[in-house]
Motif scaffolding. Structure first.
Motif, PDB file in Angstrom:
ATOM      1  N   CYS A 232       1.113   4.175  10.529  1.00  0.00           N
ATOM      2  CA  CYS A 232      -0.030   3.294  10.277  1.00  0.00           C
ATOM      3  C   CYS A 232      -0.993   3.335  11.456  1.00  0.00           C
ATOM      4  O   CYS A 232      -0.633   2.971  12.575  1.00  0.00           O
ATOM      5  CB  CYS A 232       0.465   1.878  10.037  1.00  0.00           C
ATOM      6  N   ASP A 233      -2.229   3.782  11.194  1.00  0.00           N
ATOM      7  CA  ASP A 233      -3.260   3.856  12.236  1.00  0.00           C
ATOM      8  C   ASP A 233      -3.501   2.516  12.912  1.00  0.00           C
ATOM      9  O   ASP A 233      -3.640   2.441  14.128  1.00  0.00           O
ATOM     10  CB  ASP A 233      -4.604   4.279  11.615  1.00  0.00           C
TER      11      ASP A 233
ATOM     12  N   MET B  99       7.065   0.781   9.713  1.00  0.00           N
ATOM     13  CA  MET B  99       6.749   2.142   9.247  1.00  0.00           C
ATOM     14  C   MET B  99       7.974   3.051   9.266  1.00  0.00           C
ATOM     15  O   MET B  99       7.944   4.130   8.683  1.00  0.00           O
ATOM     16  CB  MET B  99       5.620   2.815  10.055  1.00  0.00           C
TER      17      MET B  99
ATOM     18  N   SER C 145       6.857  -2.943   0.794  1.00  0.00           N
ATOM     19  CA  SER C 145       5.554  -2.898   1.452  1.00  0.00           C
ATOM     20  C   SER C 145       4.661  -3.928   0.779  1.00  0.00           C
ATOM     21  O   SER C 145       4.941  -4.351  -0.346  1.00  0.00           O
ATOM     22  CB  SER C 145       4.961  -1.491   1.303  1.00  0.00           C
TER      23      SER C 145
ATOM     24  N   MET D 193       0.895   5.309  -4.590  1.00  0.00           N
ATOM     25  CA  MET D 193       1.068   5.896  -3.260  1.00  0.00           C
ATOM     26  C   MET D 193      -0.301   5.965  -2.595  1.00  0.00           C
ATOM     27  O   MET D 193      -1.309   6.096  -3.290  1.00  0.00           O
ATOM     28  CB  MET D 193       1.570   7.344  -3.346  1.00  0.00           C
ATOM     29  N   ARG D 194      -0.301   5.943  -1.276  1.00  0.00           N
ATOM     30  CA  ARG D 194      -1.575   6.104  -0.583  1.00  0.00           C
ATOM     31  C   ARG D 194      -1.427   7.216   0.435  1.00  0.00           C
ATOM     32  O   ARG D 194      -0.661   7.162   1.393  1.00  0.00           O
ATOM     33  CB  ARG D 194      -1.981   4.789   0.093  1.00  0.00           C
ATOM     34  N   VAL D 195      -2.211   8.263   0.271  1.00  0.00           N
ATOM     35  CA  VAL D 195      -2.174   9.467   1.102  1.00  0.00           C
ATOM     36  C   VAL D 195      -3.207   9.352   2.218  1.00  0.00           C
ATOM     37  O   VAL D 195      -4.279   8.786   2.015  1.00  0.00           O
ATOM     38  CB  VAL D 195      -2.501  10.694   0.216  1.00  0.00           C
ATOM     39  N   HIS D 196      -2.856   9.889   3.411  1.00  0.00           N
ATOM     40  CA  HIS D 196      -3.826   9.887   4.510  1.00  0.00           C
ATOM     41  C   HIS D 196      -3.613  11.146   5.337  1.00  0.00           C
ATOM     42  O   HIS D 196      -2.650  11.227   6.094  1.00  0.00           O
ATOM     43  CB  HIS D 196      -3.625   8.631   5.361  1.00  0.00           C
TER      44      HIS D 196
ATOM     45  N   VAL E 106       1.624   9.928   4.515  1.00  0.00           N
ATOM     46  CA  VAL E 106       1.226   8.712   3.802  1.00  0.00           C
ATOM     47  C   VAL E 106       1.027   7.606   4.821  1.00  0.00           C
ATOM     48  O   VAL E 106       1.735   7.523   5.825  1.00  0.00           O
ATOM     49  CB  VAL E 106       2.282   8.270   2.755  1.00  0.00           C
ATOM     50  N   GLU E 107       0.049   6.759   4.558  1.00  0.00           N
ATOM     51  CA  GLU E 107      -0.188   5.641   5.462  1.00  0.00           C
ATOM     52  C   GLU E 107       0.692   4.488   4.953  1.00  0.00           C
ATOM     53  O   GLU E 107       0.216   3.426   4.575  1.00  0.00           O
ATOM     54  CB  GLU E 107      -1.677   5.255   5.428  1.00  0.00           C
ATOM     55  N   MET E 108       1.984   4.744   4.917  1.00  0.00           N
ATOM     56  CA  MET E 108       2.958   3.802   4.346  1.00  0.00           C
ATOM     57  C   MET E 108       4.259   3.987   5.123  1.00  0.00           C
ATOM     58  O   MET E 108       4.395   4.894   5.942  1.00  0.00           O
ATOM     59  CB  MET E 108       3.223   4.118   2.864  1.00  0.00           C
TER      60      MET E 108
ATOM     61  N   TYR F 220      -4.454  -4.880  21.391  1.00  0.00           N
ATOM     62  CA  TYR F 220      -3.266  -4.105  21.734  1.00  0.00           C
ATOM     63  C   TYR F 220      -3.029  -4.091  23.230  1.00  0.00           C
ATOM     64  O   TYR F 220      -3.969  -4.194  24.016  1.00  0.00           O
ATOM     65  CB  TYR F 220      -3.440  -2.637  21.280  1.00  0.00           C
TER      66      TYR F 220
ATOM     67  N   LEU G 190      -1.556   0.095  13.364  1.00  0.00           N
ATOM     68  CA  LEU G 190      -0.464  -0.289  14.251  1.00  0.00           C
ATOM     69  C   LEU G 190      -0.623   0.421  15.584  1.00  0.00           C
ATOM     70  O   LEU G 190      -0.371  -0.144  16.648  1.00  0.00           O
ATOM     71  CB  LEU G 190       0.865   0.085  13.590  1.00  0.00           C
TER      72      LEU G 190
ATOM     73  N   GLU H 231      -3.778   0.054  -0.729  1.00  0.00           N
ATOM     74  CA  GLU H 231      -3.157   0.215  -2.048  1.00  0.00           C
ATOM     75  C   GLU H 231      -2.563  -1.120  -2.505  1.00  0.00           C
ATOM     76  O   GLU H 231      -2.444  -1.365  -3.707  1.00  0.00           O
ATOM     77  CB  GLU H 231      -2.095   1.326  -2.043  1.00  0.00           C
TER      78      GLU H 231
ATOM     79  N   TRP I  21       8.284   6.059   1.699  1.00  0.00           N
ATOM     80  CA  TRP I  21       7.421   6.666   0.697  1.00  0.00           C
ATOM     81  C   TRP I  21       7.139   8.138   1.023  1.00  0.00           C
ATOM     82  O   TRP I  21       6.893   8.925   0.145  1.00  0.00           O
ATOM     83  CB  TRP I  21       6.116   5.854   0.536  1.00  0.00           C
TER      84      TRP I  21
ATOM     85  N   ASP J 155      -8.280   3.454   7.694  1.00  0.00           N
ATOM     86  CA  ASP J 155      -8.591   2.115   7.212  1.00  0.00           C
ATOM     87  C   ASP J 155      -9.612   1.404   8.077  1.00  0.00           C
ATOM     88  O   ASP J 155     -10.215   0.433   7.649  1.00  0.00           O
ATOM     89  CB  ASP J 155      -7.300   1.295   7.128  1.00  0.00           C
TER      90      ASP J 155
ATOM     91  N   MET K 281      -6.411  -2.789   5.779  1.00  0.00           N
ATOM     92  CA  MET K 281      -5.271  -1.939   6.134  1.00  0.00           C
ATOM     93  C   MET K 281      -4.412  -1.683   4.900  1.00  0.00           C
ATOM     94  O   MET K 281      -4.147  -2.599   4.126  1.00  0.00           O
ATOM     95  CB  MET K 281      -4.444  -2.664   7.191  1.00  0.00           C
ATOM     96  N   MET K 282      -3.991  -0.435   4.722  1.00  0.00           N
ATOM     97  CA  MET K 282      -3.098  -0.090   3.610  1.00  0.00           C
ATOM     98  C   MET K 282      -3.597  -0.697   2.296  1.00  0.00           C
ATOM     99  O   MET K 282      -2.923  -1.532   1.676  1.00  0.00           O
ATOM    100  CB  MET K 282      -1.683  -0.549   3.956  1.00  0.00           C
TER     101      MET K 282
END
Lengths: 343, 317, 382
Positions: A51-52, A301, A329, C80-83, A79-81, B169, A54, C65, A85, C56, C62-63
């Protein structure tokens, strides 16, 4: 469906403090470990979850590529998950039949920011996020909904006590003390120990298909079912005490088709365990979260991927014949993934 | 305007006096049934139109169809609550009698359900917010009396919310970059050599990005090198002294990977691919653990390097 | 390659700098509903949803989906969410196709989008972490040095970039969805605009657009209407930090193309393909990718551009839609390439249709030119 199994799993010694390693540095030993245990240097497909937000910068997953030695060029996706996933995407890719192995990894450093506030950014940007609803606050709404539907605070306390004890016995999880009896509430009805700890960590899994799996591992953990489902988003438009998507995912993965010896559930708040036990149809005799679960170590993540890895590990060691790994999630168990593995 | 001096002055200016005509208390205008109905509804917080015999909804209602002079029907229709701006003008300096005392727009507004436009003011804040097609709604006055100004003005419909988002952060550079920056603090550029492919990576890192092997050997890399390629940037950036500025890929002597850095001390249009450069360091007492210890790279004056020779040696791919 | 997969619906939104009239859900639904309509289906007919978008940070959600699940009819289904950075639009299509090729689902909705006007694309692309060894520059500043190196190696004359800028924007005039519409654009106009990151001029740069693109993919036995069959699909990534990395013609791009050509039985892409939708965000990337993708030999790509081969009436039209140079909602741009390739072989590209197109390439790349996603679609079953 082509038979695909987990043949290797590795995770970091998760840490509650920032140990000064970058995400790729965190990941490196875990990637090395699964390469060593399988003897594989390269894989048919690679997929990761991170996750970007994060990490604090866009495209943060790109530097992780440098940690896995992507040369010659590899077939790779992201995946941003949660890494769970990424595992699903890799499992799907292996169904095509032209490749036999896949590397999956997930990582995250939650110690760098306030992860509970960060999760506000995942909410409906018009009606929920502007209220500043942090993760503990909306989890508390679900806890209340569950208690009002017949739940018991004593159950929550027991989940915490049991998870922390298991975590102390797990060298990769945190050593957290038994919850004090006199904790005051954080956001009612949740107390501090009901909340998963902030943790940094990473994990990797190797999947292999058919005979290749048998070559790489003595007792592969065969994925006999894997599915995920999502519920509507808005908190006031679904039954918080009974997440339909968890039940649907379990059904689609065939969880109920046999006994479940071990279940690793992605429990980030103590009330989520009884909710998930019911929704996924976990029988009473099942050992739940022998690793301690996220309540003992919650590297965001990677935590979902670790549930699948921990369940797989027990099948690979022969300790379990049939195991379930669950990942979640979205706010209040909105999105659920279930994997069933057999030895 | 004539001054008192003009009026009163003995120098012979024209005679001027202030004079007003004002009916004390204002005029009593009886409305008749149609206008009365519209204003009564306005006092109640509603906008209505009236239907003509031809079927058109007139807003504001008249007693007659303006096209034919024929009487309108007795059918009143609620319109709105919102409307669309069809034409507008912008007042930069409002007069005392205007609906607002700050710059605003006059507009013709087609209320939803109406066939004619209402004239009113739009408090848009800025002329840039006005455009034909803008959706607006009445801002109702708290105390209403049955007057066109019961609508204080129109305001644009909500089309956006502003979401201030800030995530905070506490970050650490990681082991590799941390070690590299320690070197930079001491005026040293540290690379790492991969034992398997024998390449020196800059900055220092603990694993080889190509083969994944662990990198143990620290290699001190020179602070002189060659510009392999570069860009001349014409968009300002806070980290560069001025525009245009050159950002270049620099292959330092002893390293096998490039650093991106600023090139200075030479006009942007004189920078060349193959040019030899050296780092210009801040004096030791000003250094910190950051790459800003190197102000930029400046030309050494040595002859340019033939880039194709180096490329062939590396085998292209 | 797995089971056969076809595109049976395409939906796009009009790309523009700011879509002030829709919420984020509204934007994606517009494209999704158009794709479903094209396919003659409703949300109820869809088994799974795959969405993809760039970081994002662009929208501050954020996220997404989680928020968009029900907006895309995904309640009760998998999403699903692809990046994968800039190639994400392409990888999203490939992940969606993978679900069908793997026999897991029969109908998948894939959506790519960006509503980058909610913040600012330049800001989002130049945010960087506090510790760094290198200067971090935005997209144009990153690619300009590699373009310079291409020009040096190939000896290409300086006007080639402007030719691409003109060609793509003229094509855009024939695409009702395209963002930039510059009627009467000429080489002189392009060359009169300011140099941003030499050698890239203002009009040689992609715009920043809001928009969404969606496709409905179907398994063979669920195909209806006019399909575009997937003949080849591949993704490749390479590490950016490798010593001796060729940034002008990355190996990952060559390998990805070789894989996708092999799957589709293509020996000579210039001859065997009828049209290509290729990710060209800065004008000079057309000649560079002509070489990287094997349409021209090394050093010769610019000659094809100069000779007009890639124009709409040339022998191998590139970006008849106007390409990324005309519309660039970052998260969707790759998907738009894949979707436009599908529209071409379905004969549904309207005014920018390449007559008789039967096989088309869709291409996307991202990151430091290190992530590549490509597919080949055809009017006949593979």
């Amino acid at each position: 469906m082509r038979e695909v199994a987990v043949v290797a799993f590795a995770q970091t010694r998760h840490s509650a403090v920032d140990e000064g390693l970058s995400e790729p540095e965190l990941l490196l030993p875990v990637i090395r470990a699964v390469r060593e245990s399988t003897g594989l240097r390269s894989f048919g497909f690679t997929c990761s979850g991170s996750c970007d937000y994060l990490a604090g910068a866009p495209f943060s997953f790109v530097s992780a590529l440098d940690a896995i030695g992507a040369w010659p060029p590899i077939s790779e996706s992201h995946v941003e998950m949660d890494g769970a996933w990424a595992l699903y995407e890799a499992w799907v890719r292996l169904q095509h039949g032209d490749i036999d192995t896949a590397l999956v990894y997930g990582f995250g450093k939650s110690t760098q920011t306030d992860p509970y506030e960060l999760m506000t950014l995942q909410l409906d940007p018009y009606y929920l996020a502007p209220l500043g609803l942090d993760e503990i606050s909306y989890a508390a709404l679900q806890a209340r909904a569950w208690l009002d539907a017949g739940g018991d605070e004593k159950t929550m306390r027991e989940v915490v006590r049991r998870s922390r004890a298991a975590g102390r016995a797990n060298p990769d999880a945190l050593d957290l003390p038994d919850p004090p009896g006199d904790e005051s509430h954080l956001v009612e009805p949740l107390r501090p120990s009901d909340v998963a700890p902030v943790t940094d960590g990473a994990a990797a899994v190797v999947l292999a298909a058919g005979d290749r799996a048998r070559e790489l591992c003595e007792r592969p953990a065969w994925i006999t079912g894997i599915a995920h489902r999502i519920d509507p988003h808005y908190l006031g438009m679904r039954n918080l005490a009974r997440p339909a998507s968890a039940a649907d995912a379990a059904r689609a993965a065939g969880a109920g088709k046999g006994a479940i010896d071990v279940a690793e559930l992605h429990v980030r708040y103590s009330h989520e365990e009884p909710i998930l036990r019911e929704a996924l149809g976990i029988p009473d005799g099942t050992v739940v979260n022998p690793s301690g679960g996220p309540l003992a170590a919650n590297p965001i993540m990677a935590a979902g991927l670790i549930r699948i890895g921990e369940a797989a590990r027990r099948v690979m060691s022969g300790a379990a014949v049939r195991a379930l790994g669950h990942a979640t999630s979205g706010p209040c168990l909105q999105h659920n993934l279930v994997t069933v593995m057999e030895g | 305007m004539p001054s008192e001096q003009d009026a009163a002055g003995p120098s012979g200016g024209p005679l001027v006096a202030e004079h007003t005509l004002e009916f004390p208390g204002g005029y009593t205008r009886t409305t008749g049934p149609v206008i009365g109905r519209f204003l009564t509804e306005l006092r109640d917080g509603r906008v209505v139109g009236v239907r003509t015999a031809a079927g058109r909804v007139l807003v504001p209602p008249l007693e007659y169809d303006p096209d034919t002079g024929e009487p309108v029907t007795g059918e009143y229709v609620e319109v709105g609550p919102a409307g669309t701006v069809t034409t507008w003008s912008w007042v930069h300096a409002p007069r005392p009698g205007h609906p607002l005392d700050r710059p605003f727009a006059w507009a013709l507004i087609r209320m939803d359900g109406a066939d004619t436009d209402l004239v009113h003011a739009v408090d848009a804040g800025n002329v840039k917010a006005m455009r034909p097609g803008l959706r607006v709604r009445p801002r109702w006055r708290a105390e209403r009396t049955g007057h066109i100004t019961d609508i204080a003005c129109f305001v644009p419909e909500v089309t956006k919310i502003v979401a201030p988002i800030r995530t905070a952060y506490r970050l650490r550079p990681g082991r590799s970059l941390g070690r590299f920056l320690e070197g930079v603090r001491d005026g040293i550029l540290l690379g790492g050599r991969c034992p398997d492919c024998d390449k020196v990576y800059l900055p220092y890192r603990i694993s080889c990005p190509a083969c994944g092997a662990a990198v143990d050997e620290e290699v001190r890399v020179a602070d002189t090198g060659t510009v392999t390629t570069f860009a001349i940037n014409n968009l300002p950036d806070p980290r560069a002294p001025q525009v245009p500025f050159v950002s270049a890929y620099i292959l330092l002597d002893g390293a096998d990977t490039e650093l991106i850095g600023l090139v200075g001390g030479v006009p942007a249009d004189r920078v060349r691919q193959g040019m030899r450069v050296r780092a210009v360091w801040l004096p030791p007492e000003e250094r910190t653990t950051a790459m800003t210890n190197i102000r930029w790279f400046e030309p050494t004056g040595e002859p340019d390097v033939d880039l194709d020779a180096g490329r062939d040696a590396q085998g292209g791919a | 390659m797995g089971d056969r997969c076809a595109v049976i619906g395409v939906g796009q939104t009009r790309y523009m700098s700011k879509r002030r009239d829709v919420s984020i859900a509204g934007l994606v639904r517009e494209a999704a509903l158009r794709a479903l309509e094209d396919a003659g289906l409703t949300f109820a007919d869809v088994d799974a949803v795959v969405i993809g978008k760039a970081p994002d940070l662009f929208e501050g959600v954020m996220m997404p989906e989680a928020y968009l699940a029900d907006a895309l009819g995904a309640a009760g289904k998998p999403i699903m969410r692809v990046h994968t950075a800039g190639s994400v639009g392409g990888s999203t299509a490939l992940v969606g196709a993978s679900l069908i090729q793997g026999g897991v689902h029969e109908r998948v909705l894939v959506v790519g989008f960006e509503k980058q006007s909610e913040s600012n694309a330049t800001w989002a692309l130049t945010t960087h972490l506090p510790f760094s060894s290198s200067l971090v520059v935005g997209a144009g500043g990153y690619f300009a040095p590699h373009i310079r190196e291409y020009i040096r190696r190939s000896g290409a004359p300086p006007h080639i970039g402007a030719l691409v800028a003109v060609k793509d924007r003229l094509n855009a005039l024939k695409n009702p969805y395209a963002h930039l519409r510059i009627p009467g654009i000429t080489r002189e106009l392009v060359e009169s605009t300011p140099m941003l990151w030499e050698p890239i001029r203002y009009l040689e740069t992609c715009p920043s657009s809001d928009g969404a693109c969606a496709m409905v993919l179907a398994a063979e036995h669920k195909v209806t209407g006019t399909p575009a069959w997937v003949h080849g699909a591949a993704m490749r990534s390479e590490t950016m930090m490798r010593a001796g990395r060729d940034t002008v013609s990355p190996q990952a791009g060559k390998d990805c193309a070789a894989d996708v050509y092999r799957q589709a039985g293509i020996a000579d892409p210039r001859r065997d393909l009828d049209v290509a939708e290729v990710y060209v965000p800065f004008s000079w990337y057309e000649p560079m990718w002509l070489e990287n993708l094997g349409f021209a030999t090394e050093g010769e790509g610019w000659k094809l551009t100069e000779a007009g081969c890639t124009a709409l009436d040339g022998d191998i039209p590139w970006n008849p839609s106007g390409g990324v140079l005309s519309s660039n909602p970052i998260g969707a741009s790759g998907l738009i390439r894949f979707a436009e390739a599908a529209l071409q072989v379905r004969g549904l590209a309207g005014e920018h249709q390449v007559p008789g197109a039967r096989r088309a390439l869709g291409h996307a790349y991202g990151g430091g030119a290190q992530f590549f996603a490509m597919w080949i679609v055809g009017s006949e079953k593979p």
